[in-house]
Design a protein around this motif. Sequence first.
Motif, PDB file in Angstrom:
ATOM      1  N   GLY A  19       0.798  -1.219   0.000  1.00  0.00           N
ATOM      2  CA  GLY A  19       0.000   0.000   0.000  1.00  0.00           C
ATOM      3  C   GLY A  19       0.824   1.259   0.000  1.00  0.00           C
ATOM      4  N   LYS A  20       0.700   2.045   1.087  1.00  0.00           N
ATOM      5  CA  LYS A  20       1.279   3.397   1.170  1.00  0.00           C
ATOM      6  C   LYS A  20       2.732   3.509   0.727  1.00  0.00           C
ATOM      7  CE  LYS A  20      -1.572   5.493   4.724  1.00  0.00           C
ATOM      8  NZ  LYS A  20      -2.115   4.752   5.856  1.00  0.00           N
ATOM      9  N   MET A  35      -2.752   2.302  -4.729  1.00  0.00           N
ATOM     10  CA  MET A  35      -3.182   1.290  -3.758  1.00  0.00           C
ATOM     11  C   MET A  35      -4.704   1.121  -3.699  1.00  0.00           C
ATOM     12  SD  MET A  35      -2.166   3.326  -0.281  1.00  0.00           S
ATOM     13  CE  MET A  35      -3.356   2.900   0.977  1.00  0.00           C
ATOM     14  N   TYR A  36      -5.427   2.050  -4.325  1.00  0.00           N
ATOM     15  CA  TYR A  36      -6.894   1.980  -4.331  1.00  0.00           C
ATOM     16  C   TYR A  36      -7.452   1.337  -5.597  1.00  0.00           C
ATOM     17  CZ  TYR A  36      -6.074   5.046  -0.414  1.00  0.00           C
ATOM     18  OH  TYR A  36      -5.601   5.570   0.775  1.00  0.00           O
ATOM     19  N   LYS A  37      -6.580   0.849  -6.482  1.00  0.00           N
ATOM     20  CA  LYS A  37      -7.013   0.134  -7.678  1.00  0.00           C
ATOM     21  C   LYS A  37      -6.775  -1.355  -7.471  1.00  0.00           C
ATOM     22  CE  LYS A  37      -6.935   3.612 -11.142  1.00  0.00           C
ATOM     23  NZ  LYS A  37      -6.313   4.207 -12.295  1.00  0.00           N
ATOM     24  N   LEU A  38      -7.505  -2.177  -8.223  1.00  0.00           N
ATOM     25  CA  LEU A  38      -7.412  -3.626  -8.073  1.00  0.00           C
ATOM     26  C   LEU A  38      -6.295  -4.177  -8.955  1.00  0.00           C
ATOM     27  CD1 LEU A  38     -11.236  -4.432  -7.973  1.00  0.00           C
ATOM     28  CD2 LEU A  38      -9.652  -4.247  -6.047  1.00  0.00           C
ATOM     29  N   THR A  39      -5.094  -4.213  -8.382  1.00  0.00           N
ATOM     30  CA  THR A  39      -3.916  -4.681  -9.106  1.00  0.00           C
ATOM     31  C   THR A  39      -3.122  -5.648  -8.235  1.00  0.00           C
ATOM     32  OG1 THR A  39      -2.582  -2.812  -8.350  1.00  0.00           O
ATOM     33  CG2 THR A  39      -3.726  -2.548 -10.466  1.00  0.00           C
ATOM     34  N   ALA A  40      -2.118  -6.280  -8.858  1.00  0.00           N
ATOM     35  CA  ALA A  40      -1.296  -7.238  -8.123  1.00  0.00           C
ATOM     36  C   ALA A  40       0.090  -7.348  -8.737  1.00  0.00           C
ATOM     37  CB  ALA A  40      -1.967  -8.609  -8.118  1.00  0.00           C
ATOM     38  N   ALA A  41       0.994  -7.896  -7.942  1.00  0.00           N
ATOM     39  CA  ALA A  41       2.355  -8.186  -8.400  1.00  0.00           C
ATOM     40  C   ALA A  41       2.547  -9.695  -8.363  1.00  0.00           C
ATOM     41  CB  ALA A  41       3.374  -7.514  -7.485  1.00  0.00           C
ATOM     42  N   HIS A  42       3.066 -10.244  -9.465  1.00  0.00           N
ATOM     43  CA  HIS A  42       3.348 -11.677  -9.567  1.00  0.00           C
ATOM     44  C   HIS A  42       4.717 -11.837 -10.203  1.00  0.00           C
ATOM     45  CE1 HIS A  42       2.971 -15.876 -10.879  1.00  0.00           C
ATOM     46  NE2 HIS A  42       2.040 -15.985  -9.948  1.00  0.00           N
ATOM     47  N   ARG A  43       5.435 -12.879  -9.835  1.00  0.00           N
ATOM     48  CA  ARG A  43       6.802 -13.060 -10.339  1.00  0.00           C
ATOM     49  C   ARG A  43       6.878 -13.350 -11.828  1.00  0.00           C
ATOM     50  NH1 ARG A  43       7.513 -16.062  -5.351  1.00  0.00           N
ATOM     51  NH2 ARG A  43       8.686 -14.783  -3.909  1.00  0.00           N
ATOM     52  N   VAL A  44       5.976 -14.200 -12.360  1.00  0.00           N
ATOM     53  CA  VAL A  44       6.146 -14.670 -13.744  1.00  0.00           C
ATOM     54  C   VAL A  44       4.966 -14.469 -14.681  1.00  0.00           C
ATOM     55  CG1 VAL A  44       7.900 -16.370 -13.120  1.00  0.00           C
ATOM     56  CG2 VAL A  44       5.501 -17.044 -13.146  1.00  0.00           C
ATOM     57  N   ASP A  79       1.387 -10.381  -4.450  1.00  0.00           N
ATOM     58  CA  ASP A  79       1.167  -9.170  -3.656  1.00  0.00           C
ATOM     59  C   ASP A  79      -0.025  -8.476  -4.281  1.00  0.00           C
ATOM     60  OD1 ASP A  79       3.054  -9.016  -1.623  1.00  0.00           O
ATOM     61  OD2 ASP A  79       4.539  -7.985  -2.849  1.00  0.00           O
ATOM     62  N   VAL A  80      -1.066  -8.244  -3.509  1.00  0.00           N
ATOM     63  CA  VAL A  80      -2.224  -7.524  -4.035  1.00  0.00           C
ATOM     64  C   VAL A  80      -2.213  -6.097  -3.499  1.00  0.00           C
ATOM     65  CG1 VAL A  80      -3.651  -9.594  -4.325  1.00  0.00           C
ATOM     66  CG2 VAL A  80      -3.784  -8.311  -2.182  1.00  0.00           C
ATOM     67  N   SER A  81      -2.920  -5.218  -4.181  1.00  0.00           N
ATOM     68  CA  SER A  81      -3.034  -3.833  -3.726  1.00  0.00           C
ATOM     69  C   SER A  81      -3.875  -3.781  -2.444  1.00  0.00           C
ATOM     70  CB  SER A  81      -3.711  -2.989  -4.808  1.00  0.00           C
ATOM     71  OG  SER A  81      -5.039  -3.454  -5.016  1.00  0.00           O
ATOM     72  N   PHE A  82      -3.776  -2.665  -1.749  1.00  0.00           N
ATOM     73  CA  PHE A  82      -4.564  -2.453  -0.533  1.00  0.00           C
ATOM     74  C   PHE A  82      -6.057  -2.628  -0.823  1.00  0.00           C
ATOM     75  CE2 PHE A  82      -6.905   0.542   2.234  1.00  0.00           C
ATOM     76  CZ  PHE A  82      -6.638  -0.048   3.452  1.00  0.00           C
ATOM     77  N   ALA A  83      -6.533  -2.084  -1.947  1.00  0.00           N
ATOM     78  CA  ALA A  83      -7.953  -2.194  -2.307  1.00  0.00           C
ATOM     79  C   ALA A  83      -8.367  -3.658  -2.463  1.00  0.00           C
ATOM     80  CB  ALA A  83      -8.243  -1.433  -3.603  1.00  0.00           C
TER      81      ALA A  83
END
Length: 107
Positions: A19-20, A35-44, A79-83
């Motif tokens: 988030g922040k 952090m208020y949008k629906l996003t994520a981090a993935h390795r591959v 890792d997902v966003s705060f939202a």
Amino acid sequence: PNKINIDNAYQVGVASYYGKKFHGRKTANGEVFNMYKLTAAHRVLPLGTQVKVTNLKNGRWVEVKVNDRGPFIEGRILDVSFAAALELEMVEQGTAKVMIEITKPVD
């Protein structure tokens, strides 16, 4: 368990959220992290892939777009966003066991 089964397009493991600290910084695909949008981090997974993330403890799910790389903590798959973490009801715990399903691959 950290390998993606392409036949069924799923992965099960631990997700965390960010988030922040990263809000306003550039993501791997060049977008500015919100952090208020629906996003994520993935390795591959290819950047731009849409995935359904289900919290296996409570059944809540959310659809997010992979726009960044990570997580960089051993044993975590997403890792997902705060939202997204709010939707999954995992903010208090900080992590959750989740299932990832690809809903819209990148062309």
